[in-house]
Design an enzyme around this catalytic site. Sequence first.
Site, mmCIF file in Angstrom:
data_model
loop_
_atom_site.group_PDB
_atom_site.id
_atom_site.type_symbol
_atom_site.label_atom_id
_atom_site.label_comp_id
_atom_site.label_asym_id
_atom_site.label_seq_id
_atom_site.Cartn_x
_atom_site.Cartn_y
_atom_site.Cartn_z
ATOM 1 N N ASP A 185 29.131 -56.031 -38.673
ATOM 2 C CA ASP A 185 27.876 -55.906 -36.530
ATOM 3 C C ASP A 185 28.524 -55.008 -36.128
ATOM 4 O O ASP A 185 28.592 -53.843 -36.554
ATOM 5 C CB ASP A 185 27.922 -57.523 -36.310
ATOM 6 C CG ASP A 185 27.119 -57.567 -35.722
ATOM 7 O OD1 ASP A 185 25.254 -57.559 -36.034
ATOM 8 O OD2 ASP A 185 27.581 -56.972 -34.013
ATOM 9 N N HIS A 238 22.177 -61.942 -41.342
ATOM 10 C CA HIS A 238 22.821 -60.690 -41.056
ATOM 11 C C HIS A 238 23.961 -61.523 -41.458
ATOM 12 O O HIS A 238 25.622 -60.161 -41.220
ATOM 13 C CB HIS A 238 22.287 -60.828 -39.635
ATOM 14 C CG HIS A 238 23.560 -59.783 -38.752
ATOM 15 N ND1 HIS A 238 23.725 -58.778 -38.797
ATOM 16 C CD2 HIS A 238 23.800 -59.882 -37.702
ATOM 17 C CE1 HIS A 238 24.298 -57.531 -37.899
ATOM 18 N NE2 HIS A 238 25.013 -58.806 -37.085
#
Length: 317
Positions: free
Chosen positions: A102, A295
């Site tokens: 991320d 994610h």
Amino acid sequence: MVEITHRFVESTSGLRMHVAEAGEGPLVLLLHGFPECWYSWRHQLTALAEAGYHAVAPDQRGYARTGGPSEIDQYSILHLIGDAVGLVDALGEGPAVVAGHDWGAPVAWGTAQLRPDLVRAVIGLSVPHRPRSSRPPIAGFRQKAGDGFYKLYFQQPDVPERELDRDRADTFRRTLYAVSGDAPPNPMIVPEGGGFLDFCPSPDVLPDWLTEDDIAAYVTEYQDSGFTGPLNWYRNLDRNWELTAAWHRAPITPPALFVVGDRDPVVAGRRSAVDSMGDFVVNLRETVWLPGCGHWTQQERPKEVNEAMIGFLRGLS
């Protein structure tokens, strides 16, 4: 069983950083994303240690036990890369393999780009390297996604942290579920008059990879720091663009691995951004796609991520 230990390290960047670590051997630095902390790497710390590496996962600037300054301009990408470089230097174990997920991925990519002398290899998770754009990013986000795009919502002073700090357990439960592979597709657009959590549904049942104990761990780690520091990373997007002009479209030369879920909204509809990474990450060894993964790659699919990372590391020699 390998034990994860904790200590504080005085980075040569000037920041006192909390780190979780395990194992002995070549250094692998693990950089977390938003809204996470060292805990997001819990599965990799032990696996890497068992494979013969010294795995170190810091709480990055502004996060959890590390905390950070109050000034927004102290959260630029050069400060973040400086912290990573300073931590490698303070540990005295460079060159290191730097892995990031991320927001940690741009820091890892940037560290490899700016200081290849200190980076043995780089591993990116979820966020592909994107070369510096020809214009500031905020205007581009507004044109492509409108004013409701969550990164624009985060530019506001005080409003996002009031929302995210209101009920931190609910914040982590919603956020970690909303962009996982178990949730419906998510456009990540804040509704007019609403907030970030309005596009993050609360799950009736947690997915298998996430427990109430995990959520409680994040709440505990954030008890003294809150969300202002993490949000300040977003408030430097245009400043980062200005500061990195000297590296416009500069290549990343160390050996690289990229791992991404095929249900990650970061790459949804943007497969070309992944397929073209080799144009600038010139020693990209492999891109690993995780079917059905969202994610939170290293949390959702720890076994597959561990295997990919360790296989890549062993191939470096």
